[in-house]
Design a protein around this motif. Structure first.
Motif, short mmCIF file in Angstrom:
data_model
loop_
_atom_site.label_atom_id
_atom_site.label_comp_id
_atom_site.label_asym_id
_atom_site.label_seq_id
_atom_site.Cartn_x
_atom_site.Cartn_y
_atom_site.Cartn_z
N UNK A 1 0.84 -1.20 0.00
CA UNK A 1 0.00 0.00 0.00
C UNK A 1 0.87 1.25 0.00
N UNK A 2 1.93 1.25 0.82
CA UNK A 2 2.82 2.40 0.83
C UNK A 2 3.48 2.60 -0.54
N UNK A 3 3.90 1.51 -1.16
CA UNK A 3 4.51 1.62 -2.49
C UNK A 3 3.51 2.18 -3.49
N UNK A 4 2.27 1.70 -3.41
CA UNK A 4 1.23 2.13 -4.34
C UNK A 4 0.93 3.62 -4.16
N UNK A 5 0.86 4.07 -2.89
CA UNK A 5 0.58 5.48 -2.63
C UNK A 5 1.76 6.37 -3.04
N UNK A 6 2.97 5.83 -2.98
CA UNK A 6 4.14 6.62 -3.34
C UNK A 6 4.42 6.69 -4.82
N UNK A 7 3.81 5.81 -5.58
CA UNK A 7 4.05 5.79 -7.03
C UNK A 7 3.27 6.91 -7.71
N UNK A 8 3.85 7.51 -8.75
CA UNK A 8 3.11 8.53 -9.51
C UNK A 8 1.88 7.90 -10.16
N UNK A 9 0.85 8.70 -10.34
CA UNK A 9 -0.40 8.19 -10.89
C UNK A 9 -0.77 9.01 -12.11
N UNK A 10 -1.23 8.32 -13.13
CA UNK A 10 -1.68 8.99 -14.34
C UNK A 10 -3.04 9.65 -14.07
N UNK A 11 -3.24 10.92 -14.52
CA UNK A 11 -4.54 11.57 -14.33
C UNK A 11 -5.65 10.77 -15.04
N UNK A 12 -6.65 10.34 -14.28
CA UNK A 12 -7.75 9.57 -14.87
C UNK A 12 -9.10 10.23 -14.63
N UNK A 13 -9.08 11.40 -14.01
CA UNK A 13 -10.35 12.06 -13.71
C UNK A 13 -11.01 12.55 -14.99
N UNK A 14 -12.29 12.29 -15.12
CA UNK A 14 -13.03 12.72 -16.31
C UNK A 14 -13.11 14.24 -16.36
N UNK A 15 -13.13 14.78 -17.57
CA UNK A 15 -13.26 16.23 -17.71
C UNK A 15 -14.65 16.71 -17.30
N UNK A 16 -15.63 15.83 -17.36
CA UNK A 16 -16.97 16.13 -16.87
C UNK A 16 -17.21 15.34 -15.59
N UNK A 17 -18.06 15.88 -14.73
CA UNK A 17 -18.38 15.18 -13.49
C UNK A 17 -19.03 13.84 -13.80
N UNK A 18 -18.62 12.83 -13.06
CA UNK A 18 -19.22 11.50 -13.17
C UNK A 18 -19.88 11.20 -11.84
N UNK A 19 -21.14 10.80 -11.91
CA UNK A 19 -21.92 10.61 -10.69
C UNK A 19 -22.09 9.12 -10.37
N UNK A 20 -22.09 8.76 -9.08
CA UNK A 20 -22.33 7.36 -8.72
C UNK A 20 -23.71 6.85 -9.11
N UNK A 21 -24.70 7.75 -9.17
CA UNK A 21 -26.05 7.33 -9.55
C UNK A 21 -26.05 6.78 -10.98
N UNK A 22 -26.49 5.53 -11.19
CA UNK A 22 -26.55 5.00 -12.56
C UNK A 22 -27.43 5.87 -13.45
N UNK A 23 -26.92 6.18 -14.62
CA UNK A 23 -27.63 7.09 -15.51
C UNK A 23 -28.98 6.54 -15.93
N UNK A 24 -29.05 5.22 -16.18
CA UNK A 24 -30.31 4.65 -16.65
C UNK A 24 -31.38 4.69 -15.56
N UNK A 25 -30.96 4.70 -14.29
CA UNK A 25 -31.94 4.78 -13.20
C UNK A 25 -32.66 6.11 -13.22
N UNK A 26 -31.92 7.19 -13.32
CA UNK A 26 -32.55 8.50 -13.28
C UNK A 26 -33.27 8.84 -14.59
N UNK A 27 -32.76 8.34 -15.70
CA UNK A 27 -33.42 8.63 -16.97
C UNK A 27 -34.73 7.87 -17.14
N UNK A 28 -34.92 6.83 -16.35
CA UNK A 28 -36.15 6.04 -16.46
C UNK A 28 -37.31 6.61 -15.65
N UNK A 29 -37.08 7.70 -14.92
CA UNK A 29 -38.14 8.29 -14.11
C UNK A 29 -39.25 8.85 -15.01
N UNK A 30 -40.51 8.76 -14.58
CA UNK A 30 -41.61 9.23 -15.41
C UNK A 30 -41.72 10.75 -15.42
#
Length: 550
Positions: free
Chosen positions: A190-219
């Protein structure tokens, strides 16, 4: 103690979980509480102790509010070195040394802990926030509350070390499972993993934990919705004229999203909803749903110490129960009543207290300007309270309302103020008189609504709806012809005193919501009629006039 193997699987490794609360961040702040627990596959009961503050130091009011720690509670506080020695004893009992230690947002805790150590530091610290930001780069927020909620656990409203230790241990176990999928299974790994450089993987747009199909299916229908954690617990209850549009609006905005909303949306993983026949009925259902679930992000209606109050006709006295001396009510806030009482006695407490309020000289100058400006205040045939109520009523009639008024908002006066002047004191006192008179009229109005019938038609609908309110409860709702009129309410004979005695927080909130919805319908030009007794129903014109006053 013989150092243990650093290759023991994380899932089996016993760690020390630590949490600190403080008056502010180091070096300016002082420790207020420390909590810890030994954690392996299960969590042992966390130990926490309050830490005595240095002489002359006090808990800042803001810290007291978010922690619930009072000066009275601090009588049980211990010396910080005594607490540190107890924590070190726990750390020394772990097999692996230095003791593997898990802290959430360790950058806050570590300066305090290292100051206490004053030498060899016996803790080998990893930060769950740092781990989560690598494992879940697109999660909107990685606070302890957001992370625990994301994994399906609630965190208490107050920031206390024992609760935060348990929450951190829960988050740690969940992160260990995710770390294993990344090939990280030991403490050294874990210490090695935290100390290693990480490639930026964050999306340029916000990504939400709520599944998209769940909210789009609302009436596309009116109703109430509930934001849920993975364990099914309710985060938030809301109402909507269109469930589909309202819920999905949360997830469209990319910038300028409030922190509290980001924290909630970091936890929301599922939805439940109920369709209602109309937006008005959704609005009426919402407050009862909030109280039933005690959803943590519906703050206004889940405050534990809310209560109803009743006053004398001139608001000079109050009681938790209606009585011959205090027959008028209900009121949901004592703040306006208390400040109004202080105003009638020419006391500075009528405005904000302490450093937030004006000094004595400025208050007196502003109060004198007030008395010289308004003729009501020089009348000798009225009590001081009655004079101020007349002033507030006249100001309302004259349209002295440059913003929305809420008589239950304790922080309205002086919000955002940096400099008090006599002129601003006068304006604030006028606002207080206006708000007190409004609270009195609203109390009378809600008592009249207690037994009533409403018929209305939502904009664009061909049929009308009818609701019957009896004893403050909505006992019947149904579809009626578009030209239907309300009949005499079944409870119209109930005496005013009996209505006030039967008021609850639930009926108070429902009738306030109904008042807001009636205003919405009037503003939209929708057909609506309200009947309060044997007299004719109030049509749109007469109802609009009545609502103007409340």
């Amino acid at each position: 103690m013989v150092p243990g193997s650093r290759s023991e699987p994380l899932s089996q490794l016993e760690v020390l979980v630590v949490d600190c609360q403080a008056t502010a961040a180091a070096p300016r702040g002082h420790l207020l509480e420390i909590g810890w627990a030994r954690v392996s596959t299960t969590v042992t009961y966390p130990h926490a102790c309050l830490i005595a503050l240095p002489d002359g130091e006090q808990i800042p009011p803001a810290v007291s509010r978010i922690t619930g720690i009072s000066e009275h509670m601090m009588r049980a506080a211990v010396d910080r070195q005594l607490a540190w020695r107890a924590l070190c004893d726990q750390a020394a009992s772990l097999t692996q040394q230095p003791a593997p230690t898990v802290i959430h947002f360790a950058r806050f805790e570590q300066p305090f802990l290292r100051t206490l150590a004053a030498g060899v530091f016996p803790l080998d610290v990893v930060c769950t926030r740092d781990i989560a930001r690598r494992l879940l780069p697109n999660l909107p927020r990685c606070s302890l509350r957001a992370l625990a909620g994301y994994f399906g656990r609630a965190v208490g409203a107050l920031r206390r070390s024992a609760d935060h230790v348990e929450a951190t241990a829960f988050v740690w176990h969940e992160l260990v499972r995710l770390l294993k999928t990344k090939g990280v299974s030991t403490w050294s790994g874990l210490h090695d993993w935290l100390g290693a450089p990480v490639e930026p993987t964050r999306s340029r747009r916000r990504v939400w934990p709520m599944p998209r199909d769940v909210r789009l299916s609302l009436p596309h229908a009116s109703g109430i919705y509930r934001m849920l954690r993975t364990d099914g617990s309710v985060l938030y209850v809301g109402k909507a004229a269109s469930l589909h549009h309202r819920v999905n609006s949360y997830f469209r905005k990319q910038n300028g999203v409030p922190e509290r909303l980001l924290e909630m949306l970091s936890q929301a993983r599922a939805l439940s909803f109920d369709v209602t026949p109309s937006p008005l009925e959704a609005a009426l259902l919402e407050p009862d749903e909030i109280k039933r679930h005690r959803s943590p992000y519906n703050v206004a209606l889940t405050i534990q110490d809310r209560a109803l109050w009743f006053t004398s006709p001139d608001l000079s006295a109050r009681s938790p129960e209606p009585s011959p001396h205090c027959p008028l009510g209900p009121f949901a806030s004592t703040v306006t009543l208390d400040r109004f009482g202080a105003f009638s006695r020419a006391q500075r407490a009528a405005l904000a207290s302490g450093s937030r309020g004006p000094d004595d000289g400025t208050y007196t100058a502003g109060y004198d300007r007030q008395c010289a400006t308004h003729p009501e205040l020089s009348r000798v045939d009225l009590s001081e309270h009655a004079k101020l109520l007349r002033l507030g009523t006249r100001l309302w009639r004259e349209g002295r309302r440059d913003r929305d008024v809420d008589e239950d908002d304790p922080n309205e006066t002086g919000r955002g103020l940096t400099v008090w002047t006599p002129e601003f004191v006068q304006v604030s006192l006028e606002w207080l008189a206006l708000r007190a008179a409004l609270a009195r009229r609203r109390a009378i109005w809600l008592t009249r609504l207690f037994d009533s019938i409403v018929v209305w038609r939502e904009p664009g609908d061909s049929c009308a709806r009818l609701i019957v309110i009896e004893n403050g409860e909505f006992v019947l709702s149904r579809t009626v012809d578009a030209d239907a009129t309300p009949t005499i309410p079944p409870g119209y004979r109930r005496p005013v005193a009996a209505r006030r005695e039967a008021f609850t927080l639930g009926s108070f909130d429902r009738l306030r919501v109904l008042t807001t919805e009636l205003k919405r319908l009037i503003a939209a030009g929708a057909p609506v009629a309200l009947r309060l007794g044997v007299g004719p129903a109030l049509d749109e014109s007469r109802l609009a006039s009545a609502l103007w006053w409340v």
